[in-house]
Scaffold this active site. Sequence first.
Site, PDB file in Angstrom:
ATOM      1  NE  ARG A 210      33.875  46.303  40.195  1.00 16.30           N
ATOM      2  CZ  ARG A 210      32.839  45.493  40.466  1.00 16.30           C
ATOM      3  NH1 ARG A 210      31.855  45.714  40.020  1.00 16.30           N
ATOM      4  NH2 ARG A 210      33.291  44.028  41.049  1.00 16.30           N
ATOM      5  CE1 TYR A 211      37.449  50.203  39.394  1.00 15.66           C
ATOM      6  CE2 TYR A 211      38.169  47.898  39.062  1.00 15.66           C
ATOM      7  CZ  TYR A 211      37.742  48.935  39.922  1.00 15.66           C
ATOM      8  OH  TYR A 211      37.267  48.732  41.045  1.00 15.66           O
TER       9      TYR A 211
ATOM     10  NE  ARG B 161      42.619  48.065  38.501  1.00 10.35           N
ATOM     11  CZ  ARG B 161      41.812  49.319  38.508  1.00 10.35           C
ATOM     12  NH1 ARG B 161      41.897  49.973  37.380  1.00 10.35           N
ATOM     13  NH2 ARG B 161      41.303  49.713  39.563  1.00 10.35           N
TER      14      ARG B 161
ATOM     15  CB  CYS C   3      39.655  27.504  46.299  1.00  9.65           C
ATOM     16  SG  CYS C   3      39.417  28.643  45.498  1.00  9.65           S
TER      17      CYS C   3
ATOM     18  CB  CYS D  27      38.895  31.203  52.821  1.00  7.38           C
ATOM     19  SG  CYS D  27      40.278  30.803  52.037  1.00  7.38           S
TER      20      CYS D  27
ATOM     21  CB  CYS E 101      35.471  32.724  50.240  1.00  4.10           C
ATOM     22  SG  CYS E 101      35.297  32.894  48.260  1.00  4.10           S
TER      23      CYS E 101
ATOM     24  NE  ARG F 222      35.250  36.748  42.568  1.00  9.03           N
ATOM     25  CZ  ARG F 222      36.666  37.078  42.335  1.00  9.03           C
ATOM     26  NH1 ARG F 222      37.642  36.136  42.365  1.00  9.03           N
ATOM     27  NH2 ARG F 222      37.007  38.184  41.624  1.00  9.03           N
TER      28      ARG F 222
ATOM     29  CG  ASP G 265      34.278  42.268  49.654  1.00 11.00           C
ATOM     30  OD1 ASP G 265      34.514  43.490  49.559  1.00 11.00           O
ATOM     31  OD2 ASP G 265      34.919  41.379  49.071  1.00 11.00           O
TER      32      ASP G 265
ATOM     33  CG  ASP H  24      35.864  45.575  45.553  1.00  8.63           C
ATOM     34  OD1 ASP H  24      34.889  46.349  44.757  1.00  8.63           O
ATOM     35  OD2 ASP H  24      36.630  45.077  44.944  1.00  8.63           O
TER      36      ASP H  24
ATOM     37  CE  LYS I 193      39.963  45.364  44.589  1.00  9.20           C
ATOM     38  NZ  LYS I 193      39.445  45.327  42.991  1.00  9.20           N
TER      39      LYS I 193
HETATM   40  C1  LIG Z   1      39.838  44.366  42.165  1.00  9.30           C
HETATM   41  C2  LIG Z   1      39.388  44.316  40.847  1.00  9.30           C
HETATM   42  C3  LIG Z   1      40.447  44.628  40.056  1.00  9.30           C
HETATM   43  C4  LIG Z   1      41.722  45.009  40.276  1.00  9.30           C
HETATM   44  O1  LIG Z   1      41.962  46.352  40.991  1.00  9.30           O
HETATM   45  P1  LIG Z   1      43.238  46.889  41.551  1.00  9.30           P
HETATM   46  O2  LIG Z   1      42.769  48.028  42.365  1.00  9.30           O
HETATM   47  O3  LIG Z   1      44.100  47.155  40.294  1.00  9.30           O
HETATM   48  O4  LIG Z   1      43.942  45.675  42.277  1.00  9.30           O
HETATM   49  C5  LIG Z   1      39.967  44.823  38.547  1.00  9.30           C
HETATM   50  N1  LIG Z   1      38.789  44.534  38.118  1.00  9.30           N
HETATM   51  C6  LIG Z   1      37.895  44.088  39.184  1.00  9.30           C
HETATM   52  C7  LIG Z   1      36.567  43.663  38.601  1.00  9.30           C
HETATM   53  C8  LIG Z   1      37.968  44.040  40.444  1.00  9.30           C
HETATM   54  O5  LIG Z   1      37.088  43.590  41.275  1.00  9.30           O
HETATM   55  S1  SF4 Z   2      39.189  33.490  49.760  1.00  5.88           S
HETATM   56 FE1  SF4 Z   2      37.556  32.425  48.254  1.00  5.88          FE
HETATM   57  S2  SF4 Z   2      38.487  32.351  46.130  1.00  5.88           S
HETATM   58 FE2  SF4 Z   2      40.230  33.074  47.671  1.00  5.88          FE
HETATM   59  S3  SF4 Z   2      41.472  30.966  48.036  1.00  5.88           S
HETATM   60 FE3  SF4 Z   2      39.744  31.229  49.706  1.00  5.88          FE
HETATM   61  S4  SF4 Z   2      38.026  30.031  48.875  1.00  5.88           S
HETATM   62 FE4  SF4 Z   2      39.168  30.723  47.109  1.00  5.88          FE
END
Ligand SMILES: *Cc1c(COP(=O)(O)O)cnc(C)c1O
Ligand code: SF4
Length: 358
Positions: free
Chosen positions: A100-101, A104, A113, A117, A120, A122, A281, A318, A325
Amino acid sequence: MDSSDWHYQLRHRLKKRQDIPDSFRLTRLEENFFKTDSHTQVLPFLVTPYYFSLADPLDPCCPIRRQVIPVAEEFVYAPYEAADPLCESQCTVMPGLVRRYHDRCILKLTDSCAVHCRFCFRRFFTGTRKKALTITQVQQAARYIAQDKRIRELLLTGGDPFMVEDAVLDKYLRVIRKINPLLVVRIGSRTPVVLPQRITPDLIALLARYKPLWLVTHYNHSKELTSDSGQALSLLIDAGIPVLNQTVLLKGVNDNADSLADLFSRLVYFRVKPYYLFQGDLAKGTAHFRTSISRGLKLMRQLSCRISGLCLPKYAVDLPQGGGKVVIEESAIKSIEKGFYIIENYAKKLYKYPEENN
Ligand SMILES: *Cc1c(COP(=O)(O)O)cnc(C)c1O
Ligand code: SF4
């Protein structure tokens, strides 16, 4: 092999209603989750014996229990919720790799996992395929990163990267390091919290070969900072792997200033820097966990008067639709007058700070 072994913990995970002992009294909402036919279509119930042992069998408000025992509210979907709330699929450049950036990206090594959780984000990815990336896929991701010099940092996530065996993790890291000697690698793992047995001396020795490497973990309540968990953190940090923590703001788990102040100051005692406090989220079926942004801001304001800057994380969201973020800050700025910001401090006193033109 005994309960201090991580493979034992994984093999003896609770997976079904029948795995919960009778002495653990389920509420109607918890019971109804298992009774609903469609419960097999959402994130399955899954918890290690270790983490389950921290849950209060008689108190439905126990912060550990709320994180792992499902409730029927998970079948309630709000119209603005989504299966992929951060639109990660849109930013996926190749299997597992999300960018996304510019500087990174994240690589989802596996969808497995240790524990599921309930909040979660995801939750429609976690545990669905039970497969890790192949070494060839990791190699392709590593090459993609190498051909773009702007990328300085790689986040290994999932699922949980520590769910793969040491030998596999070693192969992944070796290939990433070989192709990208200068890359900063950040691993996101909840195992120090839910499966501290995973942080073995062998794993530490393995990780120490691939520095610079950071670990981001995920504590949501100080009840999770047991002596086992603290020991896992010490092993990591003593080996030169800095540890940061991300917390999710969760209704009924940690959405009060006392819980958060206790959690963040205890994390710092364990040498872990609280990095982010995330607004929940908008994942389908998690509305019962979300706290409003205005409440989050109020909590941050209370915390900033109570704990040090070292203890205080950034409160961030996010954004949906892939907005990324954003740090949410209460405007400490009360007004702007004649070229000065009027800023309120922790003691509610107003100060002037000039607005400069350079
Ligand atoms: C959260 C995230 C990051 C890391 O973001 P930081 O602000 O550096 O912690 C990088 N890429 C994606 C796609 C993310 O969702
Ligand atoms: S929040 Fe989701 S991805 Fe993170 S440890 Fe829990 S189940 Fe796994």
